[in-house]
Design a protein around this motif. Structure first.
Motif, short mmCIF file in Angstrom:
data_model
loop_
_atom_site.label_atom_id
_atom_site.label_comp_id
_atom_site.label_asym_id
_atom_site.label_seq_id
_atom_site.Cartn_x
_atom_site.Cartn_y
_atom_site.Cartn_z
N UNK A 1 0.85 -1.21 0.00
CA UNK A 1 0.00 0.00 0.00
C UNK A 1 0.88 1.25 0.00
N UNK A 2 0.55 2.17 -0.89
CA UNK A 2 1.32 3.43 -0.95
C UNK A 2 0.81 4.36 0.15
N UNK A 3 1.72 5.01 0.84
CA UNK A 3 1.32 5.97 1.87
C UNK A 3 1.38 7.39 1.34
N UNK A 4 0.32 8.10 1.57
CA UNK A 4 0.30 9.52 1.17
C UNK A 4 0.12 10.31 2.46
N UNK A 5 0.92 11.37 2.63
CA UNK A 5 0.89 12.09 3.91
C UNK A 5 -0.48 12.73 4.16
N UNK A 6 -0.77 12.92 5.44
CA UNK A 6 -2.08 13.44 5.86
C UNK A 6 -2.25 14.88 5.38
N UNK A 7 -3.46 15.17 4.95
CA UNK A 7 -3.74 16.50 4.41
C UNK A 7 -3.88 17.51 5.57
N UNK A 8 -3.26 18.70 5.40
CA UNK A 8 -3.38 19.73 6.45
C UNK A 8 -4.59 20.62 6.18
N UNK A 9 -4.79 20.93 4.93
CA UNK A 9 -5.98 21.71 4.55
C UNK A 9 -6.40 21.29 3.14
N UNK A 10 -7.67 21.42 2.87
CA UNK A 10 -8.13 21.12 1.51
C UNK A 10 -9.29 20.15 1.46
N UNK A 11 -9.31 19.36 0.41
CA UNK A 11 -10.49 18.54 0.13
C UNK A 11 -10.06 17.10 -0.19
N UNK A 12 -10.79 16.16 0.36
CA UNK A 12 -10.58 14.76 -0.02
C UNK A 12 -11.86 14.28 -0.69
N UNK A 13 -11.73 13.87 -1.93
CA UNK A 13 -12.90 13.32 -2.63
C UNK A 13 -12.79 11.81 -2.54
N UNK A 14 -13.67 11.23 -1.77
CA UNK A 14 -13.57 9.81 -1.43
C UNK A 14 -14.73 9.02 -2.06
N UNK A 15 -14.60 7.71 -1.99
CA UNK A 15 -15.63 6.79 -2.50
C UNK A 15 -15.93 7.03 -3.98
N UNK A 16 -14.91 7.38 -4.74
CA UNK A 16 -15.09 7.51 -6.19
C UNK A 16 -15.09 6.11 -6.79
N UNK A 17 -16.06 5.83 -7.62
CA UNK A 17 -16.11 4.51 -8.27
C UNK A 17 -14.80 4.30 -9.05
N UNK A 18 -14.21 3.12 -8.87
CA UNK A 18 -12.92 2.85 -9.52
C UNK A 18 -13.01 3.13 -11.01
N UNK A 19 -12.08 3.93 -11.50
CA UNK A 19 -12.08 4.28 -12.92
C UNK A 19 -12.61 5.67 -13.20
N UNK A 20 -13.36 6.25 -12.24
CA UNK A 20 -13.92 7.59 -12.43
C UNK A 20 -12.99 8.69 -11.94
N UNK A 21 -11.94 8.32 -11.22
CA UNK A 21 -11.05 9.31 -10.60
C UNK A 21 -10.44 10.25 -11.62
#
Lengths: 308, 144
Positions: B1-21
């Protein structure tokens, strides 16, 4: 209150507003002289971006019979369109000179678009491609009202090209707003009523068939339509379907004595000329009512009917 | 699993159907912004089996309408000072203004410069919208 409103599709008006146009048409038919000056000093812009005979003539005759005047074109090459002017700019300019405008255009949605550029000038859609033709619907409603007393409680047979016919789509959607209307859609399988129209109807309110003979005795109104050559890719297919239904004297024998036959015209082969003499054939009267209903519409949108 | 650092400010767009990103990435024009953007594809998910996810370290406003059109099931998490402070789920918008274009070749909007075309939702399952001008049905994404 219809003064200053646009008519882009029949759904723009409530049934009581349509009824008020019909009543005014009745009054004009009863006393045309009385209305012959109500539009004096008013100008109608007649903007025909594609050919038309009866629609243009009926609008222009309507305005002239109300005492108004006409400016316009029936060939866009004679306007600034040929110089690349946008529709918006054309309408803004025409609004400087005219009180009301009628537009026919081959592209779907044109009338709706130009209505957004007209601040005070009512726009009437006289046909936008295969989309809507609301004044034909008003014509049809007035004809039904004149011959059948009202637009409620009829079995309406719609026969011919139900797939591409814009006048038919507008009429069916509008008649479905009246009480007790039942439709019988009669067409070859290839030209059936499209799903987007059927989806708007109560499934119990219509039946579909390919046989005119089998249902003609149940109809109060038979609305015939032309198979349009320009819609077909294959000439052979057109030739096969254009004569699929031919209403003749023999078929009329099976119809009710008070059934009426309507047609938006022009016809090709779908109604034999021998039917013209039958008192139930009302399509030429229908064409005349088209002028009266347009007189009523113009007078309503300009708010001049009380000038009588 | 790739680790991406925690966001300090901004937006997380989650639960995107695989392929729609990537579709969302393109439609939000994320390529044009200078902020940090991370697009993760095909992340294992208990709920969705696989999902896509986008993190944007930014103060910019997101046009929710576009997201709703591409994938109405996404969740948007808003982050400030490293903490989640707002979470919203999207639905298919009833009216879309100025984002979609009409695909009917006979529609006047194909020939005139019409800036903001309104579309009205007619079929939620098929994500079909009706053009305000010609009434033709259309979808935002071709394959749907």
């Amino acid at each position: 209150m219809l003064k200053g409103r646009h008519l882009i599709e029949p759904g723009d008006f409530q049934l009581n507003e349509i009824e008020s146009i019909m009543q005014l048409a009745d009054n004009i038919i009863a006393d045309p002289e009385g209305y012959s000056l109500v539009c004096k000093g008013k100008l109608l812009a007649s903007l025909f971006y594609e050919p038309s005979t009866r629609t243009r003539f009926s609008f222009e005759a309507a305005m002239l019979r109300l005492g108004g005047e006409i400016i316009g074109f029936d060939d866009p090459n004679n306007s600034s369109v040929s110089k690349g002017e946008s529709l918006g700019d054309t309408i803004r300019t025409i609004e400087c000179y005219s009180d009301i405008a009628v537009i026919r255009h081959p592209r779907e949605g044109t009338a709706r678009l130009v209505s957004k550029f007209a601040n005070e000038m009512p726009i009437i859609n006289a046909g936008d491609g295969g989309h809507e033709h609301p004044t034909q619907t008003l014509t049809d409603l007035l004809t039904i009202r004149k011959f059948k007393g009202s637009c409620d409680n009829h079995v309406v047979g719609v026969c011919g090209d139900l797939l591409f016919g814009r006048t038919i789509h507008s009429l069916v959607k509008t008649l479905s707003r009246y009480q007790g209307i039942r439709f019988v859609f009669i067409s070859p399988t290839e030209l059936k009523m499209p799903a987007h129209i059927l989806n708007q109807l109560d499934p119990k309110s219509y039946q579909e068939t390919t046989s005119l003979d089998e249902v003609i005795n149940s109809l109060d109104i038979l609305y015939m339509s032309r198979v349009q050559r320009e819609r077909f890719v294959s000439e052979e297919e057109y030739l096969r379907l254009k004569n699929y239904y031919i209403l003749d004297k023999k078929k009329m024998k099976g119809a009710k004595p008070d059934m009426i036959v309507m047609h938006p015209l022009p016809r090709v082969n779908e109604i034999a000329t021998e039917v013209d003499a039958d008192p139930r054939a009302v399509y030429f009267a229908q064409a005349k009512y088209g002028m009266y209903v347009r007189m009523a519409l113009i007078a309503k949108l300009l708010g001049v009917e009380d000038r009588k | 699993m790739i680790n991406v650092s925690k966001l300090k400010k901004g937006i997380i767009i989650d639960h995107i159907e695989a392929g729609h990103g990537f579709e969302i990435y393109k439609e939000l024009h994320l390529n044009d912004i200078d902020d940090v953007v991370v697009l993760l594809k095909n992340i294992p998910s208990k709920k969705m089996k696989q999902k896509d996810l986008i993190k944007i370290e930014t103060d910019m406003q997101i046009d929710m309408t576009v997201l709703g059109l591409i994938d109405p099931n996404v969740t948007i998490n808003f982050v400030k000072n490293g903490e989640l402070y707002k979470k919203i789920s999207l639905t298919l918008p009833k009216v879309v203004n100025g984002i979609m274009t009409c695909k009917n070749p006979r529609c006047i909007t194909q020939y005139e410069d019409v800036k903001e075309i309104k579309f009205f939702l007619v079929n939620e399952d098929k994500k079909q919208y009706r053009c305000e001008y010609c009434d033709a049905y259309t979808t935002f994404i071709d394959e749907e």
